[in-house]
Structure formats: C-alpha cells, structure tokens
Design a protein around this motif. Structure first.
Motif, short mmCIF file in Angstrom:
data_model
loop_
_atom_site.label_atom_id
_atom_site.label_comp_id
_atom_site.label_asym_id
_atom_site.label_seq_id
_atom_site.Cartn_x
_atom_site.Cartn_y
_atom_site.Cartn_z
N MET A 265 -8.25 -6.57 -6.59
CA MET A 265 -9.57 -6.10 -6.82
C MET A 265 -9.79 -4.82 -5.85
O MET A 265 -10.01 -3.89 -6.17
CB MET A 265 -10.58 -7.19 -6.54
CG MET A 265 -10.41 -8.18 -7.57
SD MET A 265 -10.74 -7.53 -9.18
CE MET A 265 -10.81 -9.27 -10.08
N VAL A 266 -9.75 -5.10 -4.50
CA VAL A 266 -9.97 -4.07 -3.64
C VAL A 266 -8.99 -3.50 -2.97
O VAL A 266 -9.16 -2.06 -2.73
CB VAL A 266 -10.41 -5.12 -2.29
CG1 VAL A 266 -10.81 -4.08 -0.95
CG2 VAL A 266 -11.47 -6.04 -2.60
N GLY A 267 -7.59 -3.77 -2.90
CA GLY A 267 -6.45 -2.99 -2.38
C GLY A 267 -6.44 -2.75 -1.13
O GLY A 267 -7.09 -3.54 -0.38
N PRO A 268 -5.47 -2.08 -0.64
CA PRO A 268 -5.12 -1.88 0.90
C PRO A 268 -6.47 -1.42 1.76
O PRO A 268 -7.04 -0.44 1.32
CB PRO A 268 -3.83 -1.05 1.15
CG PRO A 268 -3.84 -0.30 -0.29
CD PRO A 268 -4.60 -1.02 -1.33
N ARG A 269 -6.44 -1.62 2.86
CA ARG A 269 -7.61 -1.08 3.84
C ARG A 269 -7.00 0.31 4.13
O ARG A 269 -5.94 0.63 4.17
CB ARG A 269 -7.67 -1.85 5.14
CG ARG A 269 -8.69 -1.39 6.06
CD ARG A 269 -8.67 -2.26 7.46
NE ARG A 269 -9.71 -1.51 7.96
CZ ARG A 269 -9.80 -1.84 9.45
NH1 ARG A 269 -8.97 -2.45 9.81
NH2 ARG A 269 -10.72 -1.17 9.98
N ARG A 270 -8.07 1.16 4.22
CA ARG A 270 -7.74 2.63 4.61
C ARG A 270 -7.57 2.85 5.85
O ARG A 270 -7.58 2.06 6.56
CB ARG A 270 -9.24 3.41 4.28
CG ARG A 270 -9.51 3.50 3.05
CD ARG A 270 -10.60 4.58 2.73
NE ARG A 270 -11.21 4.33 1.41
CZ ARG A 270 -12.01 5.09 0.76
NH1 ARG A 270 -12.19 6.36 1.62
NH2 ARG A 270 -12.29 5.04 -0.30
N ALA B 81 -0.25 -12.32 3.29
CA ALA B 81 0.56 -11.00 3.33
C ALA B 81 -0.60 -10.19 2.56
O ALA B 81 -0.82 -9.05 3.04
CB ALA B 81 1.77 -10.76 2.88
N ALA B 82 -1.18 -10.60 1.34
CA ALA B 82 -1.95 -9.80 0.57
C ALA B 82 -3.30 -9.57 1.18
O ALA B 82 -3.92 -8.47 1.46
CB ALA B 82 -2.23 -10.24 -0.85
N LEU B 83 -3.81 -10.93 1.98
CA LEU B 83 -4.92 -10.84 2.60
C LEU B 83 -5.07 -9.99 3.82
O LEU B 83 -5.88 -9.02 4.03
CB LEU B 83 -5.68 -12.15 3.24
CG LEU B 83 -6.04 -13.09 2.03
CD1 LEU B 83 -6.06 -14.46 2.86
CD2 LEU B 83 -7.44 -12.60 1.88
N GLY B 84 -3.68 -9.95 4.55
CA GLY B 84 -3.28 -8.94 5.57
C GLY B 84 -3.50 -7.46 5.23
O GLY B 84 -3.82 -6.50 5.81
N THR B 85 -3.10 -7.21 3.92
CA THR B 85 -3.25 -5.87 3.59
C THR B 85 -4.59 -5.47 3.22
O THR B 85 -4.92 -4.28 3.68
CB THR B 85 -2.29 -5.76 2.05
OG1 THR B 85 -1.01 -6.15 2.43
CG2 THR B 85 -2.50 -4.32 1.85
N VAL B 86 -5.56 -6.30 2.74
CA VAL B 86 -6.88 -5.89 2.68
C VAL B 86 -7.59 -5.72 4.03
O VAL B 86 -8.26 -4.79 4.14
CB VAL B 86 -7.31 -6.91 1.79
CG1 VAL B 86 -9.13 -6.61 1.62
CG2 VAL B 86 -7.07 -7.26 0.21
N LEU B 87 -7.38 -6.70 4.94
CA LEU B 87 -8.07 -6.65 6.15
C LEU B 87 -7.60 -5.61 7.17
O LEU B 87 -8.30 -5.09 8.00
CB LEU B 87 -8.07 -8.19 6.76
CG LEU B 87 -8.64 -9.13 6.03
CD1 LEU B 87 -8.24 -10.56 6.59
CD2 LEU B 87 -10.14 -8.82 5.85
N CYS B 88 -6.22 -5.44 7.08
CA CYS B 88 -5.56 -4.75 8.26
C CYS B 88 -4.65 -3.33 7.58
O CYS B 88 -4.42 -2.46 8.46
CB CYS B 88 -4.51 -5.54 9.09
SG CYS B 88 -5.02 -7.01 9.80
N GLY B 89 -4.66 -3.20 6.29
CA GLY B 89 -3.75 -2.23 5.90
C GLY B 89 -2.42 -2.59 5.64
O GLY B 89 -1.98 -3.53 6.28
N GLY C 293 0.95 -1.32 0.16
CA GLY C 293 0.12 0.04 0.01
C GLY C 293 1.07 1.20 0.03
O GLY C 293 1.84 1.32 0.57
N GLY C 294 0.51 2.33 -0.62
CA GLY C 294 1.21 3.63 -0.78
C GLY C 294 0.86 4.39 0.35
O GLY C 294 0.07 4.10 1.31
N PRO C 295 1.51 5.60 0.53
CA PRO C 295 1.21 6.34 1.52
C PRO C 295 -0.14 7.16 1.53
O PRO C 295 -0.68 7.42 2.74
CB PRO C 295 2.38 7.47 1.39
CG PRO C 295 2.85 7.46 0.03
CD PRO C 295 2.65 6.11 -0.39
N ASP C 296 -0.69 7.19 0.73
CA ASP C 296 -2.02 7.85 0.44
C ASP C 296 -3.05 6.72 -0.32
O ASP C 296 -2.91 6.67 -1.63
CB ASP C 296 -2.10 9.06 -0.36
CG ASP C 296 -3.32 9.85 -0.21
OD1 ASP C 296 -4.31 9.26 0.45
OD2 ASP C 296 -3.35 11.11 -0.74
#
Length: 191
Positions: free
Chosen positions: A186-191, A120-128, A60-63
């Motif tokens: 599809m979803v990308g990182p969590r906000r 790790a990809a699932l963790g990005t979606v769920l936790c950022g 995920g990027g900074p913004d």
C-alpha cells in the motif's frame, strides 16, 4: 525491452539472485557432511536471513518519487515482488535440503522465510529499500544473542528457532508476513 525485464534490472534482481545462490551454495558445502540425521538450524536461519536481506534491496527502485507518480498500479506489483522474494529465498534453501543437506525441517524453513520477508517489507517502509535489511538483522541478532524467555513470550520473540508445530511462532511469522507485505504494497518504500 518488456516492462518485466526493465523492472527486474531496476530492482537489481540478477545481482540479488546471484548472492542468494552463492550463500546457499556455501550452506550446502558446510552442511553436506552432516547428513540427513543432523539438523543445522542455526546455519539454516542465518542463510535464510541473508537470502531475504540480499533480495530486499530490490524492494525499492532508484527513484521513489517516479514510482509514486507513474501510471502503473503498484500495489499488486509490490505485493507480488515481496512474496516472490520469499518464494525464491526459501526454494533455494529447500532445494539444498532436498539434495541431502542436514537442514532445519521444511515447515521451519517456510515459516522463517515468511516472517523474514514480512520484516524486510516493513523495513522497506520504515527505513527505505537501501536499509530494508535492518529489521531482519536486528530480530536475528536478538534471537541469536539472547536466551529465549519461557512460555509464549519466548515462542513469539524467538520464532525463528522454535521447532515446527509451535503455534505462537507460526502465528508470529504469519502476522509479520501479512502486516509487512500489506503495508509495503500500500505505502511503498520510504523516500
């Protein structure tokens, strides 16, 4: 600058790459005396996990809001990024194995790397992206701190430590990779 250079810098790729090389170098130093006859599976799994976790901060990027509003097609970029993390994290460990370190078999390294990238990809979606490392860490802790149940349940839960050719373990890693990479793309990182 080209978009690829900017993308790599915004995703902290140079720092992640340095961390992966450092951790894998430590693995090489620790397993080199064992020779080709000794398989250090636990050390291999730990370093693979650490490599994937180090690279996962860049998912995920900074913004996050800016990414969602940009005119770029993010799905192929996210998918490629997730898969390249696995290729890089695994290739460095495979290079150390080829240099003579007594590591786990190639099939185990590839399988474990694939499953860890999916986590790790699932963790990005769920936790950022900042906490993408949590799912691989929790799964690794369960594997290392609990005994494996007998049968297929053990092969699924402890897929990181089973020998090559274990169908349930390989299937679990592939399902984690497919599900994690697809949902992340599809979803990308969590906000």
């Amino acid at each position: 600058m080209r978009w690829l250079v900017l993308y790599a810098r915004s995703r902290q790729v140079p720092l992640s790459a340095a961390a992966v090389v450092l951790m894998t170098s430590v693995l090489w130093v620790l397993t080199r005396p064992g020779g080709a006859g000794t398989e250090h599976q636990a050390q291999t799994v730990l370093v693979l996990s650490a490599n994937v976790m180090a690279c996962s901060i860049g998912l995920g990027g900074p913004d996050v809001v800016l990414e969602r509003t940009a005119g770029l097609r993010w799905v192929p970029r996210r998918l490629a990024h997730a898969l390249l993390i696995g290729v890089f994290a695994g290739a460095v460990v495979l290079a150390v194995r080829a240099a003579g370190a007594g590591l786990a078999p190639v099939e185990v390294i590839v399988r474990d790397c694939a499953g860890l990238v999916g986590l790790a990809a699932l963790g990005t979606v769920l936790c950022g992206a900042a906490f993408a490392w949590t799912l691989p860490t929790v799964w690794l802790a369960v594997v290392l701190l609990t005994p494996a149940p007998n049968g297929t349940v053990g092969e699924v839960l402890h897929w990181l430590t089973f020998p090559p050719g274990t169908t349930a373990s390989t299937g679990t890693a592939l399902v984690l990779l497919g599900a994690g990479a697809s949902v992340y793309a599809m979803v990308g990182p969590r906000r």
